[in-house]
Design an enzyme around this catalytic site. Structure first.
Site, PDB file in Angstrom:
ATOM      1  N   ASP A  24       1.185  -1.904  -0.267  1.00 58.63           N
ATOM      2  CA  ASP A  24      -0.060  -0.465   0.273  1.00 58.63           C
ATOM      3  C   ASP A  24       0.407   1.209   0.262  1.00 58.63           C
ATOM      4  O   ASP A  24       0.556   2.242   0.940  1.00 58.63           O
ATOM      5  CB  ASP A  24      -1.061   0.332   1.198  1.00 58.63           C
ATOM      6  CG  ASP A  24      -1.809  -1.456   1.085  1.00 58.63           C
ATOM      7  OD1 ASP A  24      -2.160  -1.764   0.063  1.00 58.63           O
ATOM      8  OD2 ASP A  24      -2.809  -0.638   2.069  1.00 58.63           O
ATOM      9  N   LYS A 129      -6.750  -5.048  -3.340  1.00 62.59           N
ATOM     10  CA  LYS A 129      -7.110  -5.495  -1.491  1.00 62.59           C
ATOM     11  C   LYS A 129      -8.542  -4.929  -1.676  1.00 62.59           C
ATOM     12  O   LYS A 129      -8.209  -3.493  -1.461  1.00 62.59           O
ATOM     13  CB  LYS A 129      -6.573  -5.986  -0.910  1.00 62.59           C
ATOM     14  CG  LYS A 129      -5.524  -4.861  -0.656  1.00 62.59           C
ATOM     15  CD  LYS A 129      -3.947  -5.157   0.100  1.00 62.59           C
ATOM     16  CE  LYS A 129      -3.872  -4.988   1.128  1.00 62.59           C
ATOM     17  NZ  LYS A 129      -4.125  -3.505   2.566  1.00 62.59           N
ATOM     18  N   CYS A 162      -2.327  -2.463   7.732  1.00 66.49           N
ATOM     19  CA  CYS A 162      -2.219  -3.483   6.676  1.00 66.49           C
ATOM     20  C   CYS A 162      -0.390  -4.526   6.122  1.00 66.49           C
ATOM     21  O   CYS A 162      -1.136  -5.321   5.751  1.00 66.49           O
ATOM     22  CB  CYS A 162      -2.421  -2.858   5.572  1.00 66.49           C
ATOM     23  SG  CYS A 162      -3.815  -1.745   4.980  1.00 66.49           S
TER      24      CYS A 162
END
Length: 227
Positions: A24, A129, A162
């Site tokens: 990310d 995701k 995450c």
């Protein structure tokens, strides 16, 4: 095998069966004026790791490892985003709303793109995701299994959300995970430190951790022995 000095004990892997997973590193989370800063977060700790992540990417590519990039993102109609997630955070600026860099956490929007200096190159996987973990509602596990990947090097943001979630998911699926501690960051530095301790407690209950310099040293030693 490459041997890395790590916590809680040395980590060993072979490049052919190892993937680097970069979590990310998106504009909306890291750049000033993005969603992260709009929520009142100080993005400087995240921006500070960009050179380290870039160096880690270079190392993985030169060593011939598979590279995987993830983006937390949703379909434009938000059909993959549950109401419980949309209601989290600042209620005046949520997922799907128009933020400083387009619709927030929506696929294809400017803010959802990976930072240009960390952009994927041809042959690297990009996983969109809808959750915090890289394995939830994605084909990442199947992609790794197809390539006979058994070990993961993990980096990205944020450490306690995450990155940690993805490591725990990977551990449950049998992957041996090494988090590169200075290639991860949090808006809250204490959360970063405590999460790293949690992941490697009790003899490495979830995995290992090490700084990039130790990884570089281990790879250099292996390369010298196997020119």
């Amino acid at each position: 095998m490459i041997r890395i000095d790590a916590t809680p004990y040395p980590y060993q892997f072979h490049p052919r069966s190892t993937a680097l997973v970069v979590i990310d590193m998106q504009r909306d989370f890291i750049e000033e004026g993005g969603f992260g800063s709009a929520l009142g977060n100080d993005v400087r700790p995240l921006a500070a790791i960009v050179p380290t992540v870039a160096a880690l990417l270079q190392l993985a590519r030169e060593a011939g490892m598979l590279v995987v990039h993830t983006r937390e993102s949703h379909l434009p109609d938000l059909s993959d985003c549950p109401r419980s997630k949309r209601l989290r955070g600042n209620p005046t600026l949520g997922i799907g709303d128009v933020g400083p860099m387009g619709r927030i956490l929506v696929q294809g929007e400017p803010g959802n793109q990976i930072l240009p200096q960390l952009a994927p190159v041809e042959g690297e996987l990009v996983i969109d995701k809808p959750g915090k973990g890289a394995f939830y509602a994605t084909d990442l596990h199947a992609q790794l299994q197809e390539r006979r990947i058994t070990h993961l090097l993990v980096a990205g943001v944020t450490t306690e959300v995450c990155v940690q979630t993805s490591m725990r998911e990977a551990n449950d699926r049998g992957y041996e995970c090494l988090v590169i501690e200075d290639a991860c960051a949090s808006y809250f530095p204490d959360f970063h430190r405590i999460t790293l301790e949690m992941l490697t407690a009790q003899g490495g209950i979830v995995g290992w951790r090490t700084p990039l310099a130790q990884l570089q040293a281990g790879v250099a030693a292996y390369t010298g022995e196997n020119p």
